[in-house]
Design an enzyme around this catalytic site. Sequence first.
Site, short mmCIF file in Angstrom:
data_model
loop_
_atom_site.label_atom_id
_atom_site.label_comp_id
_atom_site.label_asym_id
_atom_site.label_seq_id
_atom_site.Cartn_x
_atom_site.Cartn_y
_atom_site.Cartn_z
N ARG A 43 4.95 -10.22 12.15
CA ARG A 43 6.01 -9.29 11.77
C ARG A 43 7.36 -9.60 12.43
O ARG A 43 8.22 -8.73 12.52
CB ARG A 43 5.59 -7.85 12.11
CG ARG A 43 4.45 -7.31 11.26
CD ARG A 43 4.35 -5.81 11.32
NE ARG A 43 3.21 -5.29 10.59
CZ ARG A 43 3.21 -5.03 9.28
NH1 ARG A 43 4.29 -5.26 8.56
NH2 ARG A 43 2.13 -4.56 8.69
N THR A 82 2.42 -6.75 -0.83
CA THR A 82 2.07 -5.61 0.03
C THR A 82 1.02 -4.78 -0.68
O THR A 82 1.19 -4.44 -1.87
CB THR A 82 3.26 -4.71 0.45
OG1 THR A 82 2.71 -3.61 1.20
CG2 THR A 82 4.10 -4.15 -0.68
P1 FBP Z 1 3.13 -4.80 4.63
O1 FBP Z 1 4.03 -3.87 3.89
O2 FBP Z 1 3.79 -5.61 5.66
O3 FBP Z 1 2.34 -5.63 3.67
O4 FBP Z 1 2.02 -3.96 5.44
C1 FBP Z 1 1.58 -2.73 5.01
C2 FBP Z 1 0.50 -2.15 5.89
O5 FBP Z 1 -0.77 -2.59 5.50
C3 FBP Z 1 0.60 -0.63 5.84
O6 FBP Z 1 -0.18 -0.12 4.79
C4 FBP Z 1 0.17 -0.23 7.21
O7 FBP Z 1 0.76 0.97 7.62
C5 FBP Z 1 0.66 -1.35 8.08
O8 FBP Z 1 0.70 -2.49 7.27
C6 FBP Z 1 -0.22 -1.60 9.27
O9 FBP Z 1 0.37 -2.56 10.07
P2 FBP Z 1 -0.38 -3.44 11.15
O10 FBP Z 1 -1.15 -4.48 10.40
O11 FBP Z 1 0.73 -4.04 11.93
O12 FBP Z 1 -1.29 -2.54 11.91
#
Ligand code: FBP
Length: 546
Positions: free
Chosen positions: A142, A200
């Site tokens: 990220r 996503t």
């Molecule tokens: P993206 O929009 O980056 O694809 O990620 C979405 C997501 O899966 C959300 O649904 C969730 O809240 C978040 O990532 C969780 O993030 P992490 O993987 O950093 O715990």
Amino acid sequence: MEKSALQIARAAYQPKLPAGLRGNVSIKEGAPTQSVGDQEEIKKLFPNTYGMPLVDFVPSDEKKEYAPMNIGIILSGGQAPGGHNVICGLYDELKKQNAGNKLYGFLMGPGGLVDHKYIELTDELIDEYRNTGGFDLIGSGRTKLEEEDQFESGLKIIRELGIKAIVIIGGDDSNTNACVLAEYYAAHNYGVQVIGCPKTIDGDLKNEQIETSFGFDTACKTYAEVIGNIQRDANSARKYWHFIKLMGRSASHIALECALQCQPNVCIISEEVEEKNMTLDDIVTYIAGVVAKRAANGNNFGTVLIPEGLIEFIPAMKRLIAELNDLLATPEAANVAVSEQRAWILSKLSAENAAIYESLPEGVAKQLTMERDPHGNVQVSLIETEKLLSEMVASKLAAWKAEGKFVGKFAAQHHFFGYEGRCAAPSNYDADYCYALGTSAAQLVANGKTGYMAIVRNTTAPADQWVAGGVPITMMMNMERRNGKMKPVIKKALVRLDGAPFKEFAAHREEWAENTCFVYPGPIQYFGPTEVCDQCTMTLKLEQGK
Ligand code: FBP
């Protein structure tokens, strides 16, 4: 890597490509475009990448000669099923254009470009990952790509590897940053192209040009399978209410799609909560009301779907989170001992927000103060809304019982489905869609495009009728306030209350609430009749009027 029989069979699946990408390909350009909002400001910020035309790839009789080229690819943000197929589609098209072309994968997200961590992708590696879920081929991250020194550092490795273009696979934030990078390289005449790709599971990167983000289809089908199993368990034992939180950081598309597929007793839609200015108590009263009604019919069981982002859509909670964000960003906050934090926060918040903060269970209040992600988002996946709601429903029912308004039993089980679906093996829809997106990205690069996102349209039709092309990223932008500053960003797609998917849900929810209308969708099928294996989401069908 050892493989199961299904993995071996699945590796041999040949994704279906749109007719326009199969043989010789030519490009068809449309009229100049405009951004969806704030045209003058966006134009000023993106003088080199603003206003470019939409493009389609169409079949051609002419065999084209392609100049040799190397491409770099980056996976950005959360995992989503199909990412490996984007890479495979890109790789196959690159090698088809010229066997000497090379594809480099930057490791663990955008940080790999900045820190020069990469691998060259080869036939052997690519063949290991065809039609597989996950992002483990090159990993994801990220890191926010937005500073000039990051762009310059990236340029060094781009030059070293003779890379012509970078393809960034990501959500709205990552694609916004891809466009900023494209503009920067164009403004400096570096001759490096940047292409985005819509990913996503949250399904909130969509608009007039992008029908859906990849991964949404598979993730929803995976969750719907398990919700269906839970519903069957609930209907067999008849003793539990299952509170199920579903991923989707902001938008409720996943919860809505799962509701359409499974017909639960309750599904909360965050966007409706905000629109109707509902309080936490309104939501609890609604759920408790459904529980009480079913109990009156002897049904002490059911399912409640809760979108992950709900907490931020309850207007009073939103105000609390906004004040917490400002408070936690002050230098003073860093010096407060953990044991003192709650008291310190309560002493600093406005009276209205302090009252709400104090009324929350301590665990939830603490979760609201945890570290934000690099994009400044509250990490909603860590907030246990499903427990918060079921505890509050239990208290309300106990009060109603004392007043003789509730005569049943209430026992809750809790679930959170998120990570379970993000790396599932892609459905045929996602496998095909992603492979086409990767192929399209390679064509955009070969045709000299930059600041574009690869797209594939008409995906409710059979795959050979899909239309592949590209959309200028600036076309999807408007100005929004982020971290106190106005920034150009891709407009996020929330659930529309006037949209067909929500209307379909709203038309049935009363019946689903009271009666047991559960649907058990079963597991994703990869082999078999097309009406079982090749269907897109109900959201997409309804949005496209199918
Ligand atoms: P993206 O929009 O980056 O694809 O990620 C979405 C997501 O899966 C959300 O649904 C969730 O809240 C978040 O990532 C969780 O993030 P992490 O993987 O950093 O715990």
